[in-house]
Design a protein around this motif. Sequence first.
Motif, PDB file in Angstrom:
ATOM      1  N   PHE A   1      -0.184 -10.670  -6.021  1.00  0.00           N
ATOM      2  CA  PHE A   1      -0.479 -10.200  -4.666  1.00  0.00           C
ATOM      3  C   PHE A   1      -0.621  -8.681  -4.662  1.00  0.00           C
ATOM      4  O   PHE A   1      -1.553  -8.135  -4.055  1.00  0.00           O
ATOM      5  N   VAL A   2       0.279  -8.005  -5.352  1.00  0.00           N
ATOM      6  CA  VAL A   2       0.223  -6.539  -5.425  1.00  0.00           C
ATOM      7  C   VAL A   2      -1.073  -6.108  -6.105  1.00  0.00           C
ATOM      8  O   VAL A   2      -1.744  -5.165  -5.650  1.00  0.00           O
ATOM      9  N   LEU A   3      -1.436  -6.795  -7.174  1.00  0.00           N
ATOM     10  CA  LEU A   3      -2.675  -6.452  -7.874  1.00  0.00           C
ATOM     11  C   LEU A   3      -3.895  -6.656  -6.981  1.00  0.00           C
ATOM     12  O   LEU A   3      -4.830  -5.844  -6.997  1.00  0.00           O
ATOM     13  N   SER A   4      -3.898  -7.716  -6.184  1.00  0.00           N
ATOM     14  CA  SER A   4      -5.030  -7.945  -5.285  1.00  0.00           C
ATOM     15  C   SER A   4      -5.104  -6.860  -4.216  1.00  0.00           C
ATOM     16  O   SER A   4      -6.198  -6.394  -3.871  1.00  0.00           O
ATOM     17  N   VAL A   5      -3.965  -6.432  -3.714  1.00  0.00           N
ATOM     18  CA  VAL A   5      -3.950  -5.333  -2.733  1.00  0.00           C
ATOM     19  C   VAL A   5      -4.439  -4.040  -3.400  1.00  0.00           C
ATOM     20  O   VAL A   5      -5.215  -3.278  -2.819  1.00  0.00           O
ATOM     21  N   GLN A   6      -3.998  -3.839  -4.629  1.00  0.00           N
ATOM     22  CA  GLN A   6      -4.413  -2.637  -5.356  1.00  0.00           C
ATOM     23  C   GLN A   6      -5.930  -2.635  -5.569  1.00  0.00           C
ATOM     24  O   GLN A   6      -6.578  -1.584  -5.406  1.00  0.00           O
ATOM     25  N   ARG A   7      -6.505  -3.783  -5.865  1.00  0.00           N
ATOM     26  CA  ARG A   7      -7.965  -3.872  -6.030  1.00  0.00           C
ATOM     27  C   ARG A   7      -8.661  -3.602  -4.693  1.00  0.00           C
ATOM     28  O   ARG A   7      -9.696  -2.928  -4.647  1.00  0.00           O
ATOM     29  N   GLN A   8      -8.110  -4.118  -3.610  1.00  0.00           N
ATOM     30  CA  GLN A   8      -8.700  -3.865  -2.279  1.00  0.00           C
ATOM     31  C   GLN A   8      -8.666  -2.380  -1.939  1.00  0.00           C
ATOM     32  O   GLN A   8      -9.646  -1.829  -1.413  1.00  0.00           O
ATOM     33  N   VAL A   9      -7.566  -1.730  -2.255  1.00  0.00           N
ATOM     34  CA  VAL A   9      -7.444  -0.297  -1.983  1.00  0.00           C
ATOM     35  C   VAL A   9      -8.434   0.494  -2.829  1.00  0.00           C
ATOM     36  O   VAL A   9      -9.059   1.431  -2.362  1.00  0.00           O
ATOM     37  N   SER A  10      -8.580   0.077  -4.091  1.00  0.00           N
ATOM     38  CA  SER A  10      -9.514   0.772  -4.972  1.00  0.00           C
ATOM     39  C   SER A  10     -10.946   0.578  -4.514  1.00  0.00           C
ATOM     40  O   SER A  10     -11.764   1.497  -4.599  1.00  0.00           O
TER      41      SER A  10
ATOM     42  N   LYS B   1       0.829  -1.205   0.000  1.00  0.00           N
ATOM     43  CA  LYS B   1       0.000   0.000   0.000  1.00  0.00           C
ATOM     44  C   LYS B   1       0.866   1.260   0.000  1.00  0.00           C
ATOM     45  O   LYS B   1       0.602   2.203  -0.754  1.00  0.00           O
ATOM     46  N   ASN B   2       1.879   1.260   0.834  1.00  0.00           N
ATOM     47  CA  ASN B   2       2.776   2.420   0.882  1.00  0.00           C
ATOM     48  C   ASN B   2       3.500   2.617  -0.441  1.00  0.00           C
ATOM     49  O   ASN B   2       3.636   3.742  -0.925  1.00  0.00           O
ATOM     50  N   GLY B   3       3.953   1.525  -1.027  1.00  0.00           N
ATOM     51  CA  GLY B   3       4.640   1.619  -2.318  1.00  0.00           C
ATOM     52  C   GLY B   3       3.723   2.147  -3.401  1.00  0.00           C
ATOM     53  O   GLY B   3       4.128   3.010  -4.204  1.00  0.00           O
ATOM     54  N   LEU B   4       2.499   1.652  -3.429  1.00  0.00           N
ATOM     55  CA  LEU B   4       1.547   2.127  -4.438  1.00  0.00           C
ATOM     56  C   LEU B   4       1.217   3.600  -4.219  1.00  0.00           C
ATOM     57  O   LEU B   4       1.129   4.368  -5.185  1.00  0.00           O
ATOM     58  N   SER B   5       1.072   4.018  -2.969  1.00  0.00           N
ATOM     59  CA  SER B   5       0.756   5.423  -2.699  1.00  0.00           C
ATOM     60  C   SER B   5       1.924   6.341  -3.047  1.00  0.00           C
ATOM     61  O   SER B   5       1.723   7.521  -3.314  1.00  0.00           O
ATOM     62  N   MET B   6       3.128   5.797  -3.061  1.00  0.00           N
ATOM     63  CA  MET B   6       4.309   6.584  -3.432  1.00  0.00           C
ATOM     64  C   MET B   6       4.504   6.602  -4.947  1.00  0.00           C
ATOM     65  O   MET B   6       5.436   7.246  -5.432  1.00  0.00           O
ATOM     66  N   GLY B   7       3.666   5.890  -5.665  1.00  0.00           N
ATOM     67  CA  GLY B   7       3.759   5.898  -7.115  1.00  0.00           C
ATOM     68  C   GLY B   7       4.669   4.837  -7.703  1.00  0.00           C
ATOM     69  O   GLY B   7       5.027   4.905  -8.879  1.00  0.00           O
TER      70      GLY B   7
ATOM     71  N   GLU C   1       5.549  -3.911 -10.359  1.00  0.00           N
ATOM     72  CA  GLU C   1       6.771  -4.722 -10.288  1.00  0.00           C
ATOM     73  C   GLU C   1       7.670  -4.252  -9.139  1.00  0.00           C
ATOM     74  O   GLU C   1       8.242  -5.071  -8.409  1.00  0.00           O
ATOM     75  N   GLN C   2       7.788  -2.927  -8.971  1.00  0.00           N
ATOM     76  CA  GLN C   2       8.629  -2.394  -7.897  1.00  0.00           C
ATOM     77  C   GLN C   2       8.053  -2.738  -6.521  1.00  0.00           C
ATOM     78  O   GLN C   2       8.795  -3.105  -5.608  1.00  0.00           O
ATOM     79  N   CYS C   3       6.737  -2.618  -6.401  1.00  0.00           N
ATOM     80  CA  CYS C   3       6.087  -2.967  -5.125  1.00  0.00           C
ATOM     81  C   CYS C   3       6.286  -4.440  -4.801  1.00  0.00           C
ATOM     82  O   CYS C   3       6.536  -4.802  -3.644  1.00  0.00           O
ATOM     83  N   ALA C   4       6.161  -5.290  -5.813  1.00  0.00           N
ATOM     84  CA  ALA C   4       6.334  -6.729  -5.614  1.00  0.00           C
ATOM     85  C   ALA C   4       7.755  -7.033  -5.145  1.00  0.00           C
ATOM     86  O   ALA C   4       7.962  -7.818  -4.204  1.00  0.00           O
ATOM     87  N   LYS C   5       8.724  -6.396  -5.786  1.00  0.00           N
ATOM     88  CA  LYS C   5      10.122  -6.634  -5.416  1.00  0.00           C
ATOM     89  C   LYS C   5      10.420  -6.072  -4.032  1.00  0.00           C
ATOM     90  O   LYS C   5      11.106  -6.704  -3.230  1.00  0.00           O
ATOM     91  N   LEU C   6       9.878  -4.891  -3.739  1.00  0.00           N
ATOM     92  CA  LEU C   6      10.109  -4.245  -2.449  1.00  0.00           C
ATOM     93  C   LEU C   6       9.589  -5.097  -1.288  1.00  0.00           C
ATOM     94  O   LEU C   6      10.259  -5.264  -0.270  1.00  0.00           O
ATOM     95  N   SER C   7       8.392  -5.651  -1.445  1.00  0.00           N
ATOM     96  CA  SER C   7       7.781  -6.398  -0.348  1.00  0.00           C
ATOM     97  C   SER C   7       7.967  -7.905  -0.462  1.00  0.00           C
ATOM     98  O   SER C   7       7.433  -8.660   0.359  1.00  0.00           O
ATOM     99  N   ASN C   8       8.713  -8.337  -1.480  1.00  0.00           N
ATOM    100  CA  ASN C   8       9.023  -9.759  -1.675  1.00  0.00           C
ATOM    101  C   ASN C   8       7.756 -10.606  -1.820  1.00  0.00           C
ATOM    102  O   ASN C   8       7.570 -11.616  -1.141  1.00  0.00           O
ATOM    103  N   VAL C   9       6.862 -10.136  -2.700  1.00  0.00           N
ATOM    104  CA  VAL C   9       5.618 -10.849  -2.991  1.00  0.00           C
ATOM    105  C   VAL C   9       5.463 -10.934  -4.506  1.00  0.00           C
ATOM    106  O   VAL C   9       6.217 -10.325  -5.265  1.00  0.00           O
ATOM    107  N   SER C  10       4.443 -11.654  -4.933  1.00  0.00           N
ATOM    108  CA  SER C  10       4.190 -11.772  -6.368  1.00  0.00           C
ATOM    109  C   SER C  10       3.451 -10.535  -6.874  1.00  0.00           C
ATOM    110  O   SER C  10       2.843  -9.784  -6.098  1.00  0.00           O
ATOM    111  N   GLU C  11       3.485 -10.349  -8.182  1.00  0.00           N
ATOM    112  CA  GLU C  11       2.758  -9.235  -8.783  1.00  0.00           C
ATOM    113  C   GLU C  11       1.253  -9.427  -8.617  1.00  0.00           C
ATOM    114  O   GLU C  11       0.516  -8.455  -8.474  1.00  0.00           O
TER     115      GLU C  11
END
Length: 114
Positions: free
Chosen positions: A101-110, A79-85, A89-99
């Motif tokens: 996973f990042v997409l699912s978090v992004q959908r939850q935030v939206s 969430k923090n990575g996405l809010s920072m823009g 791929e960068q968020c996935a690498k930063l938090s050591n998760v799959s893309e």
Amino acid sequence: MKTIHTHTFTNPIQFPKFWDEDWLKVAIDELDSRKMTPDEKASLEILIARNAESVKAESRKIKEAEDRKEKAVKIETVKNGLSMGLTIEQCAKLSNVSEDFVLSVQRQVSANPN
């Protein structure tokens, strides 16, 4: 004529100090199976099995709690990575998760922009 002095020596055995503690004496007496009847032995074995199962159950609970905490930290990092823009791929690498996973978090935030 030589005389030989015969003395009987016993080597003193020093036990650790904790061996004199009352709890150890009580535990040894309780576990001395030679004093137990077959029913007492069976009861002890059942008690030991129950205790072992309780330990396993608590270990599972602790592991599940740790997993939930780890997931929550990863979600917050994404969430923090996405809010920072950052990119997905960068968020996935930063938090050591799959893309994904990042997409699912992004959908939850939206869906819930709290």
